[in-house]
Design an enzyme around this catalytic site. Sequence first.
Site, short mmCIF file in Angstrom:
data_model
loop_
_atom_site.label_atom_id
_atom_site.label_comp_id
_atom_site.label_asym_id
_atom_site.label_seq_id
_atom_site.Cartn_x
_atom_site.Cartn_y
_atom_site.Cartn_z
N SER A 9 10.51 3.17 124.62
CA SER A 9 11.75 2.66 123.96
C SER A 9 11.57 1.50 122.75
CB SER A 9 12.74 2.50 125.00
OG SER A 9 14.20 2.51 124.28
N TYR A 13 11.80 15.43 133.41
CA TYR A 13 12.36 15.58 131.98
C TYR A 13 12.86 17.02 131.77
CZ TYR A 13 9.95 11.17 130.47
OH TYR A 13 9.72 9.85 130.29
N GLY A 17 17.02 4.01 119.96
CA GLY A 17 17.62 4.06 118.91
C GLY A 17 18.49 2.92 118.23
N LEU A 60 17.71 -0.18 117.56
CA LEU A 60 17.03 -0.87 116.32
C LEU A 60 16.85 -0.27 114.98
CD1 LEU A 60 14.17 -2.56 118.79
CD2 LEU A 60 16.01 -3.73 117.24
N THR A 61 17.26 0.95 115.06
CA THR A 61 17.22 1.74 113.88
C THR A 61 18.32 1.26 113.00
OG1 THR A 61 18.81 3.74 114.32
CG2 THR A 61 16.38 3.82 114.72
N GLY A 62 19.59 0.61 113.57
CA GLY A 62 20.73 0.12 113.01
C GLY A 62 21.81 1.28 112.89
N LYS A 63 21.58 2.21 113.49
CA LYS A 63 22.60 3.36 113.37
C LYS A 63 23.81 2.94 114.04
CE LYS A 63 20.72 6.41 117.05
NZ LYS A 63 20.01 7.67 117.32
N LEU A 81 12.23 1.31 119.95
CA LEU A 81 13.47 1.33 119.19
C LEU A 81 14.61 1.17 119.81
CD1 LEU A 81 12.74 4.29 116.62
CD2 LEU A 81 12.28 1.98 116.33
#
Length: 338
Positions: free
Chosen positions: A218, A53, A223, A225-228, A220
């Site tokens: 993960s 990372y 990301g 699944l945040t809907g963004k 989300l």
Amino acid sequence: MKKRRLGKTGMVVSEICMGTMTFGSSCNEDEAFRILDRAYDAGIDFYDTAEIYPVPPQKSWVHRTEEIFGKWLKTKPRDGVIIATKVAGPGHGWFSPPLREGKTALDKYHIRRAIEGSLQRLGVETIDLYQTHWPDHDVSYDETMEVLTELKEEGKIRYAGCSNETSFGLMKSLWTSDKYNLIRYDSIQNNFSILNRRFEDELAQVCRKEGVSLLPYSPLAGGVLTGKYNGSVPPEGARFVRYMAEGERQRRMSNRFLNENTLASTAELLKIAEKYGMSATVLSVAWSKQHDYVASTIIGANTVAQLDESLKATDVILSDEILSEINLVSKKIQYPMG
């Protein structure tokens, strides 16, 4: 923050784990410290990192996340923080990591090189959970488990886990450990979310029967699944927008997470979340935690605000009615991530 036992170990960890994979790339050191402090104050005692990372993996910033986390760790009591990190898997095949000249392997030489580097960067004598980042099924598990056993006996690690493993790989490793009386994998860290439920097909049964804990990453779906991504205009600077311009591997990952089926599933899940008075983030993190084989769900954040939204799921337990509605979406659009 509720706690759960990790596998068959002596460790009990917070049911939410703080992931760090963007620290040093899309999240700078100052914001990383603020996120880590907020997580610690919220009762999170379990933190996950890796020698490779931050992401996306690049030679110019490899190891930076462990260095940032190691600096932050000096501000906290060592015994109050449970550290998980990972050794890079083999450097041939689908991905050549930007460390040790891409010649990585899960053999004694590379695992010892990796552990010494991680211990130095983290500034600790012992790593609580040491994980293999991805497997090599063409190499005997004997050598991998033997060197991990040596590291435990030397006090450099407490327990071992795997990541991105298959049912075959996990069972083969456990068989090897049983046969030769070696350290075992007490955890498996795999991608798991409402958009990617493949873990439930086989690996969930292995975890239940063998006493291995899942550490979902993960939750989300990167990301999604945040809907963004469901708006008419792609969000500027978002991960999968950036990845589309960052090489073939990143493009393939973007297409897996971000496609017609994942967006359609997310649209349905956004309606469910709104119906029950919560964000899709809270719905998704709560869903991830609500499995008997899950010890701790790994959440990530680039800002404190993002972390705070995920933390709202801490005490949320989804009703049978909500779970049934989620299942209907999964049946309607099966395996949206492939």
